[in-house]
Scaffold this active site. Structure first.
Site, PDB file in Angstrom:
ATOM      1  N   HIS A  78      36.574 102.143  -2.354  1.00  0.00           N
ATOM      2  CA  HIS A  78      35.456 101.202  -2.412  1.00  0.00           C
ATOM      3  C   HIS A  78      36.063  99.798  -2.526  1.00  0.00           C
ATOM      4  O   HIS A  78      37.160  99.635  -3.046  1.00  0.00           O
ATOM      5  CB  HIS A  78      34.648 101.550  -3.678  1.00  0.00           C
ATOM      6  CG  HIS A  78      33.349 100.853  -3.835  1.00  0.00           C
ATOM      7  ND1 HIS A  78      33.256  99.550  -4.259  1.00  0.00           N
ATOM      8  CD2 HIS A  78      32.075 101.285  -3.665  1.00  0.00           C
ATOM      9  CE1 HIS A  78      31.971  99.211  -4.342  1.00  0.00           C
ATOM     10  NE2 HIS A  78      31.237 100.250  -3.985  1.00  0.00           N
ATOM     11  N   ASP A 101      39.158 105.795  -9.485  1.00  0.00           N
ATOM     12  CA  ASP A 101      37.752 105.400  -9.413  1.00  0.00           C
ATOM     13  C   ASP A 101      36.940 106.698  -9.475  1.00  0.00           C
ATOM     14  O   ASP A 101      36.892 107.466  -8.508  1.00  0.00           O
ATOM     15  CB  ASP A 101      37.510 104.644  -8.100  1.00  0.00           C
ATOM     16  CG  ASP A 101      36.030 104.363  -7.851  1.00  0.00           C
ATOM     17  OD1 ASP A 101      35.180 104.846  -8.626  1.00  0.00           O
ATOM     18  OD2 ASP A 101      35.725 103.670  -6.863  1.00  0.00           O
ATOM     19  N   GLN A 142      32.099 108.415  -8.296  1.00  0.00           N
ATOM     20  CA  GLN A 142      31.385 109.470  -7.566  1.00  0.00           C
ATOM     21  C   GLN A 142      31.772 110.872  -8.031  1.00  0.00           C
ATOM     22  O   GLN A 142      31.304 111.858  -7.455  1.00  0.00           O
ATOM     23  CB  GLN A 142      31.656 109.340  -6.053  1.00  0.00           C
ATOM     24  CG  GLN A 142      31.243 108.019  -5.454  1.00  0.00           C
ATOM     25  CD  GLN A 142      29.745 107.754  -5.546  1.00  0.00           C
ATOM     26  OE1 GLN A 142      28.945 108.671  -5.717  1.00  0.00           O
ATOM     27  NE2 GLN A 142      29.362 106.493  -5.446  1.00  0.00           N
ATOM     28  N   LYS A 158      25.071 105.555 -12.388  1.00  0.00           N
ATOM     29  CA  LYS A 158      25.130 106.639 -11.393  1.00  0.00           C
ATOM     30  C   LYS A 158      25.008 108.006 -12.057  1.00  0.00           C
ATOM     31  O   LYS A 158      25.037 109.035 -11.396  1.00  0.00           O
ATOM     32  CB  LYS A 158      26.445 106.556 -10.608  1.00  0.00           C
ATOM     33  CG  LYS A 158      26.559 105.347  -9.694  1.00  0.00           C
ATOM     34  CD  LYS A 158      27.836 105.397  -8.909  1.00  0.00           C
ATOM     35  CE  LYS A 158      28.268 104.040  -8.388  1.00  0.00           C
ATOM     36  NZ  LYS A 158      27.512 103.565  -7.236  1.00  0.00           N
ATOM     37  N   CYS A 218      30.068  99.437   0.935  1.00  0.00           N
ATOM     38  CA  CYS A 218      31.194  98.734   0.297  1.00  0.00           C
ATOM     39  C   CYS A 218      32.523  99.426   0.595  1.00  0.00           C
ATOM     40  O   CYS A 218      33.407  99.477  -0.276  1.00  0.00           O
ATOM     41  CB  CYS A 218      30.985  98.595  -1.217  1.00  0.00           C
ATOM     42  SG  CYS A 218      29.606  97.573  -1.644  1.00  0.00           S
TER      43      CYS A 218
END
Lengths: 408, 94
Positions: free
Chosen positions: A122, A199, A202, A225, A371
């Site tokens: 991202h 990261d 997700q 999220k 993104c």
């Protein structure tokens, strides 16, 4: 196996209709909806226990502090961290990555060093490093993707070397949903004494994530999220690293003392204990409390169950998409290495056209680069439409999506 | 004194979203309460190329091709900048 129909009862937003259509929310990779338990926890806090945290001696401040600290402990437990000292509350994944960039990166990286960033990342894991490299002059080696959208492990092995100080990688791609083999990446990085920044935006909301088992050094993720309010996120970091890192922001709460020394005409500063050393100023207290409730909610349902449910939805959606001639799925269709994210293209239509068309039927999907422009460049495509699932989505909603797309 | 030039935009447009990337798209959201009136004006002023499922209208106005959606959204592609979008919208909604 979880029952999404029961779960949906906890989410007031699913009573909503858009222009007479039942809301179908497939934009979970961007942000999730919120259950009543989270909404009420935040409301209850403001109605009954609100005050500023830490160093207040009165009852409300004590209660707020206890709740805020408990939130750190719950999050630590959720990702199997050793203690709340390893859990820093930030605004979200972006701020968490910037914290690492401008603490570890700014102090430690030199023009002799290299870091690895992937083209699957991202923008939030690319831009801070690009910015800092312009000041510190370290080299960024980018690792690309295969045709199927998988991380190119061969290229990764060629890029890593004794100069590599940091490896930045997404656990799960926010575009393709591909799950990276973190254990393999972490082992290679640690063999070269490089740190690993993951990261987890997700992955943490969608599957069990155990920081000890993965042995990652930094893990960044966002509350919004994973059923929590916006404006709250987490940086996990191994305690030993945090102890040696300088703070990110300066201000109240993150110090033990600021003492004026008349001889040197300077203030002598002693940092606070972890994790408060990294949380300057009045934090997002209600956001932290909302995150705690979200984590409790997810744990009660079971992250294994959520992962299994999303995998089943993805398998089903991919099968159904297969029936549509005009649709092209982007990236691998192997559900064993995918989370509940499906990027697709529709013949003769741009991604924004499709998102606007589906919006007319109350179906919310995202369109564009998400993104992740370099990832799209790597795959040779302009944009994608992204349908992303969560615990409250159903096969009937996927049927409605397919039926609607058939009208094009 | 109201500026007559910007009146249609103030009257009918809720938001103009600019997408990122090299080739920018502009997505226009019509004000919910004025969307029917705005859609009628647009359909009257522009040339209809085709309609898809009664939801999407492919239209042409001056040199620009664009798509209008029944729920009050418009997408312009390949325009130079926001100023060009605003000028088009002013004429289209007059």
């Amino acid at each position: 196996m979880l029952n999404p129909y029961e779960i949906r009862k906890d989410f007031p937003i699913f009573k909503r209709k858009i222009d007479g259509n039942q809301l179908i929310y497939f934009d979970n990779a961007a942000s999730s909806q919120k259950p009543i338990q989270v909404l009420e926890a935040v409301k209850d806090f403001y109605e009954t226990s609100y005050a500023n945290v830490h160093r207040g001696v009165h009852t409300l401040s004590q209660e707020a502090s206890e709740l805020y600290e408990e939130a750190h402990r719950e999050v630590a437990k959720f990702i199997s961290a050793d203690s709340m000292e390893e859990i820093i509350f930030v605004r979200g994944t972006t701020e968490a990555i910037n914290l690492v960039t401008y603490t570890f990166g700014l102090r430690e990286l030199t023009s002799q060093d290299e870091i690895i960033v992937t083209l699957m990342d991202h923008h939030s894991n690319i831009v801070p490093w690009e910015n800092l490299s312009r000041i510190k002059r370290f080299r960024i080696r980018y690792v690309g993707l295969t045709k199927e959208g998988l991380l190119d492990y061969k290229a990764f092995n060629e890029a890593i070397n004794s100069r590599t100080r940091m490896v930045c990688v997404p656990h799960v791609s926010n575009v393709t949903g591909i799950i990276n083999d973190l254990k393999k990446i972490v082992k290679s990085a640690h063999d070269y004494e490089a740190l690993v920044l993951v990261d987890g935006a997700q992955s943490v909301p969608h599957m069990p994530v155990d920081v000890k088992e993965l042995d990652v050094d930094f893990l960044a993720f966002s509350g919004h999220k994973m059923l929590a309010p916006t404006g709250i996120g987490v940086l996990y970091c191994k305690k030993q690293l945090l102890e040696n890192m300088e703070p990110f922001h300066g201000g109240g709460s993150m110090i033990k003392q600021v003492k004026y020394d008349s001889k040197s005409e300077r203030c002598i500063i002693e940092w606070n204990d972890l994790p408060w050393k990294f949380e300057a100023g009045t934090p997002n207290i209600s956001g932290g409390i909302g995150l705690m409730e979200a984590v409790k909610y997810l744990r009660k349902i079971g992250m294994e169950n959520i992962e299994q449910h999303e995998r089943e939805l993805t398998r089903y959606a991919l099968e159904e998409f297969n029936e549509l001639e005009k649709i092209q799925i982007v990236g691998s269709k192997d559900v064993s290495i995918k989370s509940g994210i499906i990027p697709f293209l529709v013949e003769n239509f741009d991604s924004h056209d499709i998102a606007l068309f589906l919006d007319n039927f109350g179906i919310m999907v995202r369109s564009g680069f998400h993104c992740a422009q370099p990832l799209h460049q790597q795959l040779g495509i302009r944009h994608t439409v992204r349908a992303s699932f969560y615990l409250y989505n159903t096969k009937e909603e996927i049927d409605k999506l397919i039926e609607t797309l058939k009208q094009l | 004194m109201r500026n007559k030039q910007t009146m249609p935009i103030q009257q009918y447009i809720a938001r103009i979203e600019e997408t990122c990337g090299e080739e920018k798209d502009f997505i226009i959201v019509l004000k919910y309460e004025k969307k029917e009136e705005a859609i009628n004006k647009i359909l009257k002023n522009a040339t209809l190329i085709r309609s898809i499922s009664g939801i999407i209208y492919d239209l042409k106005f001056q040199k620009a091709s664009f798509r209008l959606y029944k729920n009050g959204k418009i997408i312009f592609k390949k325009l130079k900048d926001k100023k060009e979008v605003e000028t088009l919208l002013e004429n289209l909604l007059s």
